[in-house]
Design an enzyme around this catalytic site. Structure first.
Site, PDB file in Angstrom:
ATOM      1  N   GLU A 126       0.887  -1.240   0.172  1.00  0.00           N
ATOM      2  CA  GLU A 126      -0.124   0.094  -0.328  1.00  0.00           C
ATOM      3  C   GLU A 126       1.150   1.456  -0.088  1.00  0.00           C
ATOM      4  O   GLU A 126       1.983   1.364   0.321  1.00  0.00           O
ATOM      5  CB  GLU A 126      -0.518  -0.391   1.197  1.00  0.00           C
ATOM      6  CG  GLU A 126      -2.067   1.117   1.470  1.00  0.00           C
ATOM      7  CD  GLU A 126      -2.600   1.193   2.469  1.00  0.00           C
ATOM      8  OE1 GLU A 126      -3.716   1.512   2.505  1.00  0.00           O
ATOM      9  OE2 GLU A 126      -2.830  -0.225   3.363  1.00  0.00           O
TER      10      GLU A 126
ATOM     11  N   GLU B  67     -12.468  -2.227   2.110  1.00  0.00           N
ATOM     12  CA  GLU B  67     -13.568  -1.897   3.375  1.00  0.00           C
ATOM     13  C   GLU B  67     -14.496  -0.808   3.565  1.00  0.00           C
ATOM     14  O   GLU B  67     -14.418   0.185   3.945  1.00  0.00           O
ATOM     15  CB  GLU B  67     -12.099  -1.547   4.708  1.00  0.00           C
ATOM     16  CG  GLU B  67     -11.596  -2.829   4.908  1.00  0.00           C
ATOM     17  CD  GLU B  67     -10.079  -2.257   5.743  1.00  0.00           C
ATOM     18  OE1 GLU B  67     -10.457  -0.911   6.731  1.00  0.00           O
ATOM     19  OE2 GLU B  67      -9.444  -3.171   6.235  1.00  0.00           O
TER      20      GLU B  67
ATOM     21  N   TYR C  73      -6.997  -8.929  11.634  1.00  0.00           N
ATOM     22  CA  TYR C  73      -5.319  -8.580  12.036  1.00  0.00           C
ATOM     23  C   TYR C  73      -5.659  -9.165  13.335  1.00  0.00           C
ATOM     24  O   TYR C  73      -6.301  -9.510  14.477  1.00  0.00           O
ATOM     25  CB  TYR C  73      -5.496  -6.731  12.375  1.00  0.00           C
ATOM     26  CG  TYR C  73      -5.206  -6.413  10.738  1.00  0.00           C
ATOM     27  CD1 TYR C  73      -3.375  -6.633  10.633  1.00  0.00           C
ATOM     28  CD2 TYR C  73      -6.232  -5.920   9.663  1.00  0.00           C
ATOM     29  CE1 TYR C  73      -4.079  -5.672   9.730  1.00  0.00           C
ATOM     30  CE2 TYR C  73      -5.828  -5.443   9.391  1.00  0.00           C
ATOM     31  CZ  TYR C  73      -4.728  -5.787   8.817  1.00  0.00           C
ATOM     32  OH  TYR C  73      -4.138  -4.447   7.527  1.00  0.00           O
TER      33      TYR C  73
ATOM     34  N   GLU D  62      -6.431  -9.193   3.519  1.00  0.00           N
ATOM     35  CA  GLU D  62      -5.651  -8.128   4.852  1.00  0.00           C
ATOM     36  C   GLU D  62      -4.817  -9.160   5.764  1.00  0.00           C
ATOM     37  O   GLU D  62      -6.411 -10.131   6.208  1.00  0.00           O
ATOM     38  CB  GLU D  62      -6.096  -6.906   4.801  1.00  0.00           C
ATOM     39  CG  GLU D  62      -5.524  -5.985   3.406  1.00  0.00           C
ATOM     40  CD  GLU D  62      -6.329  -4.730   4.314  1.00  0.00           C
ATOM     41  OE1 GLU D  62      -5.992  -4.355   5.457  1.00  0.00           O
ATOM     42  OE2 GLU D  62      -5.871  -3.584   3.794  1.00  0.00           O
TER      43      GLU D  62
ATOM     44  N   GLN E 196       2.842  -6.319   5.726  1.00  0.00           N
ATOM     45  CA  GLN E 196       2.608  -5.831   4.255  1.00  0.00           C
ATOM     46  C   GLN E 196       3.867  -6.252   4.247  1.00  0.00           C
ATOM     47  O   GLN E 196       4.948  -6.674   5.060  1.00  0.00           O
ATOM     48  CB  GLN E 196       1.928  -4.339   4.125  1.00  0.00           C
ATOM     49  CG  GLN E 196       0.703  -3.380   4.219  1.00  0.00           C
ATOM     50  CD  GLN E 196       0.741  -1.907   4.065  1.00  0.00           C
ATOM     51  OE1 GLN E 196       1.436  -1.773   2.977  1.00  0.00           O
ATOM     52  NE2 GLN E 196      -1.087  -1.982   4.269  1.00  0.00           N
TER      53      GLN E 196
END
Length: 527
Positions: A52, A200, A266, A321, A370
């Site tokens: 990103e 999202e 996450y 993610e 990432q």
């Protein structure tokens, strides 16, 4: 990437207790490997990466520009490029994350001196010059030999804008956008398979309701055309971890219009108090692995909902993610999400990948967050140097499982009781196994077994009973461990946590006996 951080279902382990282990230095575990029952292929895309425009992931991480004093290949950092090439990256997601829904692709094409600057309002207010755009990303994917995964702007972009971007990238016809691409130096179109229609959308991608986004998705997806020689795999913006209603609504209202639905998960202590990446105690360590392991129940529940509306599994699940999210390192730029990466993060990677392998009948892609300098990254850079993280080495050790046949196995081992009754936003209590494992057979017939011993104090003698295959003649392996669970690699000491050869394996009559040190990760290849 989340910009609006929601308080999320805490999983506490302050009262974690070992219930099935004795105090001896070596514990025992038994694994039964069913080598003759493998059916499902582990897609290489399970090992996907995510880049990103956030902090120094792109600028200073992947890209330094052709005129930089830092060694580069056409503007890409040479050291980072070679490290990613060695990792066999199968798919790379870009440009976000939250950034995607404020990114206007036409600002990132044409002569670099003419590209307008922009403020990255999501991540630290950084000024970006758009020198890394569509050509730079897609050319990088070609050079790495990986599939590009484009996240389209739905939050602030128009249907026409996304439509034209697809045309620019993939059309070979005599059309306005294809001719603009040629004018900018690229004659033939790129192959672009994966297209995310928003990111999202329940949060930073527009704060939409599920019902509203389902209609928006159907509208935007309609105008993402398949040009001759290229077929898009369209991905709807899916839920954050435990939001099962979002998945239910999307599958009900738009399931027939999508190829995949995304999911984000996450490993976080508390969105308001995430904790340090390097300063933590044993309870923090076990809590982290319990929280990361909870992704299994999350995947299962989302899959059960998808099965209700899509019994033949035409729609894939993409966990695009995932990973750890700690406090930013002291002294770094706020909003750039730069964090260190310890042996604890390596265990989050190995346990997560072990789980992902089990659900690939529906789960077809996963993208860790990432790739460079952000969150649970593969690589850390400064102006002149590069460091490979413990997570990088797990991905390297596990690369043998890409596109291999998953071999089911049963694990019997000591467990730790994890209590989740000390916070108001609790989720699941349960037992955390001391041993995690996965296995596969590659296209050449080689069997690989990956093992994780999360016990911080005790070694494990792991007995592996092989069923459905001949007794191997030998086994070679690699092991990742270190003296302390907080250990990590720095620019001054880049090799503190690094794989070493492992050969403490005995083989007899269809049985392997593996003596695993405490807090170790091992991958074996059977000969």
């Amino acid at each position: 990437m989340k910009k609006i951080l929601i308080s999320g279902f805490l999983f506490a382990a302050a009262t974690a207790l070992l219930t099935s282990c004795s105090n001896s230095a070596q514990q025992g575990a038994t694994i039964t490997l069913h080598a003759d029952k493998g059916k499902q292929i582990i897609p290489k895309e399970i090992y996907g990466q995510f880049a990103e425009h956030l902090g120094t992931c792109i600028y200073g991480g992947l890209w330094v520009g052709e005129d930089s004093d830092i060694p580069n290949i056409n503007g890409y950092r040479t050291d980072v490029f070679e490290a990613l090439k060695a990792l066999h990256v199968p798919v790379l997601r870009w440009p976000g994350g939250c950034f995607a829904d404020e990114y206007h692709w036409m600002d990132g094409i044409g002569p670099k001196e003419n590209r307008p600057k922009m403020v990255n309002t999501n991540w630290g207010g950084t000024i970006e010059d758009n020198s890394f755009g569509t050509h730079e990303f897609l050319n990088l994917c070609e050079m790495l030999g990986c599939e590009p995964y484009i996240s389209g702007n739905v939050g602030s972009g128009t249907v026409e804008e996304l439509d034209k971007w697809v045309e620019y990238m993939t059309s070979k016809g005599d059309s306005p956008m294809a001719n603009l691409r040629r004018q900018n130096g690229r004659e033939k179109p790129w192959k672009v398979k994966y297209l995310g229609v928003g990111n999202e959308s329940w949060g930073c991608g527009g704060n939409m309701t599920a019902e509203y986004y389902a209609n928006v998705y159907r509208r935007y997806a309609t105008y993402c055309r398949n040009y001759k020689g290229n077929r898009l795999f369209k991905v709807a913006s899916g839920a954050s971890d435990y939001d099962y209603d979002w998945t239910r609504t999307l599958m009900k209202n738009a399931g027939r219009n999508m190829n995949a639905l995304s999911l984000h998960y996450y490993t976080v202590f508390d969105w308001m108090h995430k904790g340090s990446a390097t300063k933590f105690d044993d309870n923090d360590f076990y809590w982290t692995l319990a929280k990361c392991s909870e992704v299994e129940s999350v995947i299962k529940k989302h899959c059960e909902i998808m099965d209700k509306y899509d019994k033949k599994k035409h729609v894939a699940l993409f966990l695009d993610e995932w990973g750890t999210w700690w406090n930013e390192e002291p002294g770094t730029v706020h909003g750039h999400l730069y964090q260190q990466n310890t042996l604890r993060d390596a265990f989050v990677a190995s346990l997560s990948l072990d789980i992902f392998h089990k659900y690939t009948d529906r789960l077809k892609m996963a993208n860790i967050a990432q790739v460079v300098n952000v969150l649970q990254s593969m690589i850390l850079t400064n102006d002149t140097a590069m460091v490979l993280t413990p997570t990088y080495y797990v991905f390297q050790m596990y690369s043998v499982h890409q596109n291999a046949t998953y071999l089911p196995l049963d694990v019997k081992c000591a467990t730790m009781s994890i209590s989740a009754d000390r916070h108001k936003n609790v989720h699941e209590s349960g037992k955390l196994p001391m041993i995690s494992a996965t296995a596969s057979r590659d296209r050449k017939g080689k069997i690989h077994i990956s093992l994780s011993n999360i016990d911080l104090e005790n070694g494990q003698t792991v007995t592996i009973n092989l069923q459905g295959c001949a007794t191997p003649a030998g086994a070679t392996g690699q092991m990742l461990t270190s003296a302390g669970i907080n250990d990590h690699n720095t620019f001054d000491e880049p090799d503190v946590v690094k794989p070493v050869p492992f050969n403490d394996v005995e083989i007899s009559d269809g049985t392997l006996t593996v003596k695993m040190p405490a807090k170790s990760i091992i991958t074996l290849e059977l000969q």
